[in-house]
Design a protein around this motif. Structure first.
Motif, mmCIF file in Angstrom:
data_model
loop_
_atom_site.group_PDB
_atom_site.id
_atom_site.type_symbol
_atom_site.label_atom_id
_atom_site.label_comp_id
_atom_site.label_asym_id
_atom_site.label_seq_id
_atom_site.Cartn_x
_atom_site.Cartn_y
_atom_site.Cartn_z
ATOM 1 N N HIS A 90 -20.045 67.859 -21.597
ATOM 2 C CA HIS A 90 -21.317 68.021 -20.847
ATOM 3 C C HIS A 90 -22.517 67.486 -21.191
ATOM 4 O O HIS A 90 -22.628 67.623 -22.444
ATOM 5 N N CYS A 91 -23.228 67.011 -20.509
ATOM 6 C CA CYS A 91 -24.733 66.488 -20.876
ATOM 7 C C CYS A 91 -25.478 66.824 -19.604
ATOM 8 O O CYS A 91 -25.275 66.742 -18.518
ATOM 9 N N HIS A 92 -26.757 66.948 -20.050
ATOM 10 C CA HIS A 92 -27.754 67.161 -19.119
ATOM 11 C C HIS A 92 -28.509 65.923 -18.689
ATOM 12 O O HIS A 92 -28.355 64.835 -19.376
ATOM 13 N N THR A 93 -29.350 65.830 -17.703
ATOM 14 C CA THR A 93 -30.069 64.746 -17.140
ATOM 15 C C THR A 93 -31.264 64.366 -18.292
ATOM 16 O O THR A 93 -31.727 63.240 -18.097
ATOM 17 N N GLU A 166 -14.765 68.562 -30.344
ATOM 18 C CA GLU A 166 -14.565 68.122 -29.159
ATOM 19 C C GLU A 166 -14.214 69.434 -28.214
ATOM 20 O O GLU A 166 -14.076 69.469 -26.971
ATOM 21 N N ARG A 167 -13.446 70.470 -28.691
ATOM 22 C CA ARG A 167 -13.229 71.606 -28.112
ATOM 23 C C ARG A 167 -14.218 73.002 -28.293
ATOM 24 O O ARG A 167 -14.577 73.757 -27.450
ATOM 25 N N ILE A 168 -14.618 73.067 -29.651
ATOM 26 C CA ILE A 168 -15.369 74.427 -29.841
ATOM 27 C C ILE A 168 -16.854 74.023 -29.001
ATOM 28 O O ILE A 168 -17.296 75.149 -28.366
ATOM 29 N N SER A 169 -17.071 73.025 -29.038
ATOM 30 C CA SER A 169 -18.458 72.733 -28.230
ATOM 31 C C SER A 169 -18.310 72.868 -26.761
ATOM 32 O O SER A 169 -19.421 72.891 -26.083
ATOM 33 N N ARG A 170 -17.205 73.357 -26.430
ATOM 34 C CA ARG A 170 -16.978 73.485 -24.784
ATOM 35 C C ARG A 170 -16.977 75.209 -24.724
ATOM 36 O O ARG A 170 -17.003 75.607 -23.488
ATOM 37 N N LEU A 171 -17.164 75.652 -25.785
ATOM 38 C CA LEU A 171 -17.349 77.370 -25.258
ATOM 39 C C LEU A 171 -18.667 77.511 -24.700
ATOM 40 O O LEU A 171 -19.774 77.184 -25.134
#
Length: 402
Positions: A90-93, A166-171
């Motif tokens: 995910h990233c912001h604008t 890759e996965r932990i940052s999705r928490l």
């Protein structure tokens, strides 16, 4: 050595490495599912139940940098595969704006919130020429926003690091989190159950795993303060605790509480502890009709106990920021009541409630979260050293003493 033998040895090492990872994570490579949610984007959900202290995941970062280092050059040197893995997050604008409460080091200070200075920083990094910078600015700007939104901060033997996984940052975040992140080695983090977790429950961390005020952990702050802090990640928290009915707000007194931060941070012993300022604000809380069941009164009483204790500040304040009840310290608050009669009623409540008065807003699950002491049964997992404590997605360090 013949090439065939070398290939066999390399294959054996890869198989052994995979076995170690599976064993470390309990024999299963994946103990969670990545799901799409209506309001929270992608989320990690438990495939089974976990007990407090169970290891859920061990992962190595895609990119790791010393805290405060610019990611511009490092992102430019990533392989195409690494760039694809980062781009999926995910990233912001825009980049998060620089705010005093978040501490120094906002990427927007270097590049601008909209990337206004991106091209010149690319050329200055030495990785791009001016012509190449124009060609690559599009994908690099995306990865910089991914980095800004997903980096995790923690302390290793080499010092503070910031990493993206890759996965932990999705928490996702929750103000009633259920997992903790523990450094396990260079560029590696463990995801560990901090409470008992049910099958199908979303795995959540606390983004700013730090004190928001001296001796007040972020998770014990009022909802309005937590939401204000979380604006750094550009979302409005709607977790169970944030959506619960809120206690009465006393904005003028809460602003005065912020004014206590500097003298508290400057204090090195009970002799220079700003006890008179604490008592003055406590008396104003009493005048406003606030009791021990309000977060501000509770926090000020905790400060009174620490500041009036004969113990060194670091000893007296140990655990106070996370405590679920008023601390128990040697001595009595009665002398302070004689010193500040206008706060006598609240000080008497503090004396009676030491060790028993529950912290306002605390839940059984939050108490269990703060009782978490590390990986189940041992401080090492299959030879990997585990150090407690992780700043999660916060930039600031924890407050003084606690």
């Amino acid at each position: 050595m013949p090439p065939a033998v070398l290939l066999l040895l390399l294959g054996a090492l890869l198989v052994l490495g995979a076995a170690v990872v599976r064993r470390l994570c309990g024999g299963s490579a994946e103990k969670f599912l990545l799901v799409e949610t209506a309001e929270r984007g992608k989320a990690l959900v438990a495939k089974g139940s976990f007990k407090q202290g169970d290891v859920i995941l061990l992962e190595e970062a895609i990119l790791s940098l010393a805290a405060g280092a610019s990611p511009v050059a490092a992102l430019g040197l990533l392989s195409r595969s690494q760039r694809r893995r980062l781009a999926a997050l995910h990233c912001h604008t825009r980049l998060a704006p620089a705010r005093a409460e978040d501490g120094a080091g906002a990427l927007s200070e270097q590049l601008g919130e909209e990337g206004e200075r991106l091209l010149e920083e690319m050329v200055a990094s030495g990785v791009w020429t001016a012509e190449q910078a124009v060609q690559d600015a599009g994908w690099l700007w995306q990865l910089l926003r991914v980095w800004d939104a997903n980096k995790l901060s923690f302390v290793t033997a080499q010092g503070p690091e910031q990493c993206v996984f890759e996965r932990i940052s999705r928490l996702n975040h929750s103000c009633e989190p259920n997992v903790r992140l523990l450094p396990a080695g260079p560029k590696q983090l463990l995801v560990v159950a901090a409470v008992d977790i049910r099958e199908g429950e979303e795995l959540c961390i606390c983004y700013p795993e730090r004190n928001i005020l001296p001796m007040l952990h972020f998770l014990h702050a009022p909802t309005s303060w937590r939401r204000r802090t979380l604006e750094r990640w550009q979302f409005l928290c709607r977790c169970v605790r944030c959506e619960a009915p809120r206690p009465e707000q006393v904005e003028d007194l809460e602003e005065e509480a912020r004014a206590l931060v500097s003298p508290l941070q400057a204090a090195t012993s009970s002799e220079d502890f700003p006890i008179d300022q604490v008592l003055q604000l406590l008396s104003q809380c009493q005048d406003a009709g606030l009791g021990c069941d309000h977060w501000l009164s509770f926090w000020l009483l905790s400060l009174c106990m620490v500041g009036s204790s004969a113990r060194p500040l670091q000893v007296a304040s140990h655990g106070v920021a996370r405590a679920s009840h008023l601390p128990v310290l040697p001595g009595s608050l009665q002398p302070l009541a004689e010193r500040c009669p206008n706060a006598a009623q609240l000080l008497a409540q503090g004396d009676r409630g030491a060790g028993t008065a529950p912290r306002p807003g605390v839940t059984a699950r939050l108490t269990s979260y703060f009782s978490f002491s590390g990986v189940k049964k041992q401080r090492k997992v299959d030879g990997v050293g585990v150090r407690a404590g992780c700043d999660s997605k916060g930039r600031s360090s924890e407050g003084p003493w606690a």
